[in-house]
Write a protein that holds these residues in place. Structure first.
Motif, mmCIF file in Angstrom:
data_model
loop_
_atom_site.group_PDB
_atom_site.id
_atom_site.type_symbol
_atom_site.label_atom_id
_atom_site.label_comp_id
_atom_site.label_asym_id
_atom_site.label_seq_id
_atom_site.Cartn_x
_atom_site.Cartn_y
_atom_site.Cartn_z
ATOM 1 N N TRP A 98 37.151 32.333 21.581
ATOM 2 C CA TRP A 98 36.351 33.155 22.469
ATOM 3 C C TRP A 98 36.966 34.537 22.658
ATOM 4 O O TRP A 98 36.267 35.544 22.739
ATOM 5 N N THR A 155 28.588 41.703 25.163
ATOM 6 C CA THR A 155 29.577 40.985 25.968
ATOM 7 C C THR A 155 28.899 40.331 27.164
ATOM 8 O O THR A 155 29.268 39.249 27.592
ATOM 9 N N GLN A 189 25.757 39.425 27.426
ATOM 10 C CA GLN A 189 24.528 38.749 27.047
ATOM 11 C C GLN A 189 24.620 37.286 27.476
ATOM 12 O O GLN A 189 25.667 36.651 27.356
ATOM 13 N N PHE A 190 23.507 36.775 27.979
ATOM 14 C CA PHE A 190 23.518 35.375 28.368
ATOM 15 C C PHE A 190 22.228 34.715 27.904
ATOM 16 O O PHE A 190 21.153 35.207 28.217
ATOM 17 N N PRO A 194 25.506 33.654 25.584
ATOM 18 C CA PRO A 194 26.337 34.518 24.739
ATOM 19 C C PRO A 194 26.222 34.182 23.259
ATOM 20 O O PRO A 194 25.809 33.090 22.884
ATOM 21 N N TRP A 204 35.248 43.878 28.755
ATOM 22 C CA TRP A 204 35.931 42.692 28.230
ATOM 23 C C TRP A 204 36.203 42.768 26.737
ATOM 24 O O TRP A 204 37.151 42.163 26.253
ATOM 25 N N MET A 208 39.909 42.034 25.541
ATOM 26 C CA MET A 208 40.200 40.917 24.640
ATOM 27 C C MET A 208 40.810 41.400 23.319
ATOM 28 O O MET A 208 41.644 40.722 22.732
ATOM 29 N N TRP A 216 38.381 35.855 32.104
ATOM 30 C CA TRP A 216 37.128 36.077 31.373
ATOM 31 C C TRP A 216 36.359 34.769 31.214
ATOM 32 O O TRP A 216 35.159 34.711 31.416
ATOM 33 N N ILE A 217 37.060 33.706 30.875
ATOM 34 C CA ILE A 217 36.380 32.430 30.665
ATOM 35 C C ILE A 217 35.790 31.884 31.966
ATOM 36 O O ILE A 217 34.716 31.305 31.988
ATOM 37 N N HIS A 224 29.547 34.959 36.052
ATOM 38 C CA HIS A 224 28.218 35.265 35.499
ATOM 39 C C HIS A 224 28.164 35.159 33.978
ATOM 40 O O HIS A 224 27.195 34.667 33.432
ATOM 41 N N TYR A 225 29.202 35.647 33.316
ATOM 42 C CA TYR A 225 29.137 35.702 31.861
ATOM 43 C C TYR A 225 30.209 34.831 31.205
ATOM 44 O O TYR A 225 30.425 34.903 30.016
ATOM 45 N N LEU A 244 32.427 31.752 29.689
ATOM 46 C CA LEU A 244 32.127 30.695 28.735
ATOM 47 C C LEU A 244 31.936 29.349 29.434
ATOM 48 O O LEU A 244 31.079 28.556 29.070
ATOM 49 N N ASN A 290 30.870 28.546 32.510
ATOM 50 C CA ASN A 290 29.582 28.358 33.177
ATOM 51 C C ASN A 290 28.441 28.270 32.184
ATOM 52 O O ASN A 290 27.438 27.598 32.439
ATOM 53 N N TYR A 291 28.602 28.954 31.056
ATOM 54 C CA TYR A 291 27.603 28.819 29.991
ATOM 55 C C TYR A 291 27.580 27.373 29.499
ATOM 56 O O TYR A 291 26.535 26.752 29.359
ATOM 57 N N SER A 308 25.937 25.154 31.837
ATOM 58 C CA SER A 308 24.477 25.329 31.885
ATOM 59 C C SER A 308 23.771 24.468 30.837
ATOM 60 O O SER A 308 22.593 24.160 30.983
#
Lengths: 295, 314
Positions: free
Chosen positions: A48, A60, A62-63, A65, A259, A263, B130-131, B135-136, B138, B140-141, B144
């Protein structure tokens, strides 16, 4: 920070146990499935990280992702690495690494040699004290050490981060002593009869045989210094003297939620550690295999 | 060996021995003994380093006991240990049992699970932020997919500690590798004897494997307690040097750092250092003292009542 050292030491002395042929039973299939799933969980954060580092800003956020970006934005790396002087930080980090590793090599070899090859009163007691000091929580000694260094005028220099390495590290000394003890005494005796002094015996005869132990100390010291955050945070304030760890943490404040850049910088910073780990794997196996580390 | 009867040769050897270990002796005096005593003395003063210290007796300690943030940092650290240590020990043990199999690619798996223990520091802390992004991120994605709306993790005071515990679970590979070392030290003949006596896998695990792994368990428990009082980098990064929402991420070391190096309140920070160090030491001693009740050492398997390893059993 002593723990990973031991973990790695324990890990590399696992010989593959052979008991008859390997059969692919249902049990093994299940095992593969579980281990593979766990491996994916283990590695996915890194995936990731790299994936994010190659995205443009819009994707970055986008959902859902994208797992792999539509197009790779390599310029993130250029951007991230030139906005702040990462080359400077890298140079500083490696300078500190050099002096710390040199210091550990010298001090731990000498002290371990003393404990392993010479009889003196109080040797056992001193050795026990040395092992016990590993249990003293760092925070209890941290403040006076800081005051000492600041009174010496060493704040904002690399000295507080490097000088302590020249006084030995209990765990490495313990490790080195184990190695010394695995080398037959006859070698020393023969050299002594030939008229060699203690220092010559150490550096000409014993040190070449200690390479495996020195390799281990190299790898562990490298990672420890590389990951050290509090030391540089407390002692370094001039941005020209920042290490990678501090540079990266400051980078966060200038790039807030970008991000992809963050990253990219993280990936670059983690890369040397991965390289070291890769080589450590190969070199440590033979070296530490005969070492008995018990609780 | 008395001084008078030592031969010149032995005396020379002794002198050289002391010479060689002298770097460590000096280090012990400068970087361990002196700071230990100094921290104690400084804890009775009011000192910002630049002005001369003022002796204030027990004031710092009294202030500590009315400082809500101090208790908060203690609570955060202890609660974290309470969940993280047992979970990472159990997780490590289970993973070690899996990794002890004799199958192809097992070395590759071991290597993979150990990576998180080597690759740490600021970069990894950022990766976690970040993870766990509300909202964005990984995670929580991922949640979902199952129709779960993930919590706000690091932004929600209720979820900060669980987040830290989850992060600590990522490192179970480190524990697993140590357990694996312990597992492979267990003599095969014990298993064979047990099987001969008709013991099943379950019984073998509880009666042989687990008891013989207790030295590793003991060691990891001890280090886990000491280490939780040292948690800093991740806590600092995640909370941007502060304590996070409602100070729910204020780990002990983070608060100590703020007091010592941000407010330059050396006296107060020293008192904290002593109390924190004291607590982890007391916990470590409790674990150490009880070890004779639950830790088996190899020597015990052959003959009972050996007093190796300072075991005080009668």
């Amino acid at each position: 920070m002593g723990t990973p050292v031991r973990d790695m030491a324990a890990m590399v002395r696992q010989p593959a146990r052979r008991t008859g042929g390997r059969k692919l039973s249902l049990m093994n299939l299940f095992l593969y499935l579980v281990l593979s799933a766990l491996s994916i969980i283990c590695l996915i954060p890194f995936f990731w990280m790299v994936s994010t580092s190659l995205k443009d800003r819009a994707s970055t956020f986008q959902f859902p992702p994208q797992w792999i970006p539509d197009h790779f934005v390599w310029s993130n790396y250029v951007e991230a690495l030139t906005v702040v002087p990462f080359d400077r930080y890298a140079l500083n980090t490696f300078t500190i690494e050099f002096f710390v590793i040199l210091g550990q090599f010298l001090s731990c070899t000498l002290v371990a040699y003393g404990f392993a090859r010479f009889r003196f009163r109080g040797r056992e007691v001193l050795f026990m004290i040395m092992l016990a000091t590993q249990l003293i929580p760092e925070q209890v000694t941290m403040i006076p050490t800081f005051i000492l260094f600041s009174k010496l005028g060493w704040v904002d220099t690399f000295l507080p981060l490097t000088v302590p390495a020249y006084f030995g590290n209990p765990f490495y000394i313990f490790l080195m002593r184990q190695y010394f003890q695995s080398i037959p005494f006859d070698l020393d005796e023969a050299a002594k009869i030939d008229g060699a002094g203690a220092f010559r015996i150490l550096f000409q005869i014993l040190v070449p045989l200690l390479k495996p132990a020195l390799t281990i100390i190299f790898v562990f010291t490298f990672t420890e210094v590389y990951n050290d955050f509090m030391g540089p945070l407390i002692y370094l304030s001039d941005p020209d003297k920042y290490t990678l760890a501090i540079g990266l943490s400051n980078f966060v404040s200038s790039f807030q939620a970008e991000w992809n850049y963050l990253m990219a910088a993280s990936t670059v910073v983690l890369f040397p550690l991965l390289v070291i780990y890769y080589f450590a794997q190969k070199h440590l196996v033979g070296g530490i295999a005969n070492l008995g580390i018990k609780g | 060996m008395s001084r008078q009867r030592m031969s010149p040769l032995a005396r020379n050897e002794e002198r050289l021995g002391y010479l060689f270990i002298s770097p460590w002796i000096l280090g012990l005096l400068i970087f361990t003994l002196f700071p230990l005593v100094a921290t104690f003395l400084i804890s009775f003063t009011d000192w910002d380093i630049y002005n001369p210290p003022k002796w204030v007796g027990l004031k710092n300690y009294f202030n500590l006991f009315t400082d809500k943030l101090f208790f908060q940092s203690l609570k955060v650290t202890l609660l974290y240990s309470l969940f993280s240590i047992p979970l990472t020990l159990a997780g490590g043990l289970i993973l070690a049992l899996l990794l002890n199999a004799n199958i192809r690619f097992i070395h590759l798996f071991r290597t993979i699970f150990y990576i998180p223990s080597v690759i740490t520091g600021v970069a990894v802390a950022m990766l976690w932020i970040w993870i766990f992004n509300a909202h964005y991120g990984l995670l929580n994605y991922f949640l979902s997919w199952f129709g779960i709306e993930g919590p706000k993790w690091l932004e929600d005071p209720k979820w900060i500690l669980p987040t830290y515990v989850l992060i600590s679970l990522w490192k179970v590979g480190g524990n697993a590798v140590l357990f694996l070392g312990g597992l492979q030290n267990i003599p095969q003949h014990l298993y064979e004897a047990a099987r001969m006596d008709g013991a099943n896998r379950w019984q073998i695990f509880w009666k042989i494997t687990l008891p013989l792994l207790t030295p590793t368990l003991f060691f990891l428990l001890l280090m886990g307690i000491i280490d939780s009082f040292k948690i800093f980098t991740t806590a600092y990064m995640i909370n941007d040097g502060g304590g996070g929402p409602d100070n729910a991420g204020l780990f002990y070391m983070l608060y100590l750092y703020q007091k010592a190096f941000v407010s330059l309140d050396m006296g107060y920070a020293s008192a904290m250092a002593w109390i924190g160090g004291g607590i982890s030491l007391i916990l470590a001693i409790v674990v150490y003292r009880t070890q004779s009740k639950w830790v088996y050492y190899e020597a015990d398997v052959g003959k009972k009542g050996s007093d190796q390893h300072g075991d005080t059993r009668a």
